[in-house]
Enzyme design. Structure first.
Site, PDB file in Angstrom:
ATOM      1  N   HIS A 132      -1.727  -9.695  -8.756  1.00  0.00           N
ATOM      2  CA  HIS A 132      -2.521  -8.469  -8.605  1.00  0.00           C
ATOM      3  C   HIS A 132      -3.000  -7.990  -9.978  1.00  0.00           C
ATOM      4  O   HIS A 132      -2.918  -6.797 -10.294  1.00  0.00           O
ATOM      5  CB  HIS A 132      -1.711  -7.384  -7.917  1.00  0.00           C
ATOM      6  CG  HIS A 132      -2.553  -6.412  -7.134  1.00  0.00           C
ATOM      7  ND1 HIS A 132      -3.611  -5.733  -7.683  1.00  0.00           N
ATOM      8  CD2 HIS A 132      -2.484  -6.013  -5.846  1.00  0.00           C
ATOM      9  CE1 HIS A 132      -4.151  -4.951  -6.763  1.00  0.00           C
ATOM     10  NE2 HIS A 132      -3.493  -5.107  -5.638  1.00  0.00           N
TER      11      HIS A 132
ATOM     12  N   HIS B 120       1.853  -5.608   0.790  1.00  0.00           N
ATOM     13  CA  HIS B 120       2.270  -6.331  -0.413  1.00  0.00           C
ATOM     14  C   HIS B 120       3.745  -6.733  -0.507  1.00  0.00           C
ATOM     15  O   HIS B 120       4.047  -7.861  -0.855  1.00  0.00           O
ATOM     16  CB  HIS B 120       1.903  -5.557  -1.678  1.00  0.00           C
ATOM     17  CG  HIS B 120       0.447  -5.528  -1.970  1.00  0.00           C
ATOM     18  ND1 HIS B 120      -0.432  -6.534  -1.572  1.00  0.00           N
ATOM     19  CD2 HIS B 120      -0.317  -4.623  -2.629  1.00  0.00           C
ATOM     20  CE1 HIS B 120      -1.647  -6.250  -1.974  1.00  0.00           C
ATOM     21  NE2 HIS B 120      -1.621  -5.096  -2.604  1.00  0.00           N
TER      22      HIS B 120
ATOM     23  N   GLU C  63      -7.829 -11.134  -6.002  1.00  0.00           N
ATOM     24  CA  GLU C  63      -6.520 -11.597  -5.549  1.00  0.00           C
ATOM     25  C   GLU C  63      -6.706 -12.827  -4.652  1.00  0.00           C
ATOM     26  O   GLU C  63      -7.067 -12.709  -3.490  1.00  0.00           O
ATOM     27  CB  GLU C  63      -5.800 -10.482  -4.783  1.00  0.00           C
ATOM     28  CG  GLU C  63      -5.648  -9.204  -5.577  1.00  0.00           C
ATOM     29  CD  GLU C  63      -5.505  -7.996  -4.670  1.00  0.00           C
ATOM     30  OE1 GLU C  63      -4.552  -7.977  -3.861  1.00  0.00           O
ATOM     31  OE2 GLU C  63      -6.358  -7.095  -4.752  1.00  0.00           O
TER      32      GLU C  63
END
Length: 362
Positions: A208, A136, A327
């Site tokens: 997210h 991420h 996502e």
């Protein structure tokens, strides 16, 4: 007689005054946009809260820390309004590691194998923050700059900007990112992404957001449909093998509406539920319908449209399935998978993508 008429006149004026005041209240213009302070970081910098409202009773709250969608309130079939994303009204909880922030993720969302990649003959190493892999990035933990965009007749928007400096987390290039949240009177929350760089670099941006259309409880009774006949198989560390496989005959087949919990036990103990990237049918070229989620008690329905080629379904496994994520993204580890759509952005190019979350009732 005159006194009686005078009293009658004043009483009538009072009644008319109340009626006019009442009408003024009801006809007051919708305050589509509001700005205030959400809190302060340890260094004293202010985190700003922006509230967007539409004419249908929806509202969205966005903060400049992590570009987080802190709240998204949507009416149910009875008119009761609740937030359908997990969040908190306290900055301190986000700073301490709130377990489900609806943040903007980058510079590269999802997993990068072995926390490294090679680009134009140069190897770049990233922080290994997910076992041996990178996951991420840090965009969810930085302070973004923000400005309100001029409101339209049927929408309100806020744009957030972040400059990711050359070398941040090991990535090359100064990357300027713009993310715009827009709430429309069609009950759509639209997220537009844009990025530019001065050196070649991988870019994969997503939201997210953790959704629970009931506003409470778990999401196992949420019904999901995905426009995805294929997914990207992974190894035990959730790193793609590079293949594209059919969902047919697997617990990943949501090509017909299916309860999230219907086959989730088949995915335990590892990964403990859904944490899979799906290949969006016709994705990556235009704005297409990728998913539809419905919740039977509240009647809320959420449709997800995206210009991205993939969507990661996560069933909130670390939250006892208290939320689900969709996502929209490029595939995980694309930078190390030559057969996947590229995530490389070069100088002179502009990365652009759009995802729309549209709400309705059934």
């Amino acid at each position: 007689m005159r006194r009686g008429r005078s009293n009658y006149f004043f009483a009538l004026c009072a009644i008319l005054g109340l009626a006019m005041a009442s009408n003024a209240v009801h006809s007051a213009p919708l305050q589509r946009f509001e700005e205030g302070e959400f809190g302060k970081l340890p260094d004293g910098k202010v985190v700003t809260l922006f509230t967007l409202r539409n004419a249908k009773g929806m509202s969205a709250k966005v903060i400049t820390y992590g570009a987080i969608l802190a709240e998204l309130r949507v009416p149910d079939r009875n008119g009761t309004t609740m937030s359908v994303v997990l969040g908190t009204g306290k900055l301190e909880e986000y700073l301490k590691g709130f377990r489900a922030p609806a943040a903007i993720i980058g510079r590269v969302a999802n997993r990068t194998a072995k926390a490294r990649f090679t680009l134009d003959g140069v190897e770049y190493r990233l922080p290994a923050n997910n076992g041996a892999n990178h996951l991420h990035g840090v965009f969810d933990k930085v302070l973004w700059q923000a400005k309100a965009l001029p409101p339209g007749d049927h929408e309100a928007a806020v744009q957030l900007t972040y400059l990711s400096p050359d070398g941040e987390e090991g990535y090359p290039g100064n990357l300027t990112v713009k993310v715009t949240y827009t709430l429309t009177d069609d009950n759509e929350l639209r997220i537009d992404y844009e990025a530019a760089t001065d050196k070649a670099t991988p870019v994969n941006l997503t939201s997210h957001a953790y959704f629970n259309l009931a506003g409470q409880g778990d999401v196992l009774d949420h019904e999901l449909w995905l426009a995805a006949a294929r997914f990207t198989p992974t190894d035990d560390e959730l790193i793609p093998t590079g293949q594209l496989a059919s969902v047919k005959g697997t617990p990943l087949d949501f090509t017909t509406p299916t309860r999230i919990g219907a086959r989730i036990e088949q995915l335990k103990p590892k990964p403990g539920g859904y944490d899979h990237n799906f290949v969006v049918d016709g994705g990556g070229k235009s704005l297409v319908l990728a998913a539809r989620v419905s919740e039977p008690v509240s009647g809320r329905v959420m449709e997800v449209r995206t210009t991205q080629p993939g969507a990661q379904l996560y069933s909130g496994n670390h939250l006892n399935h208290g939320a689900l994520c969709l996502e929209t993204q490029h595939y995980p580890d694309s930078v190390n998978q030559p057969g996947f759509p590229t995530t490389i952005l070069r100088p002179g190019e502009t990365f652009k993508s759009t995802t729309v979350f549209k709400f309705s009732l059934k």
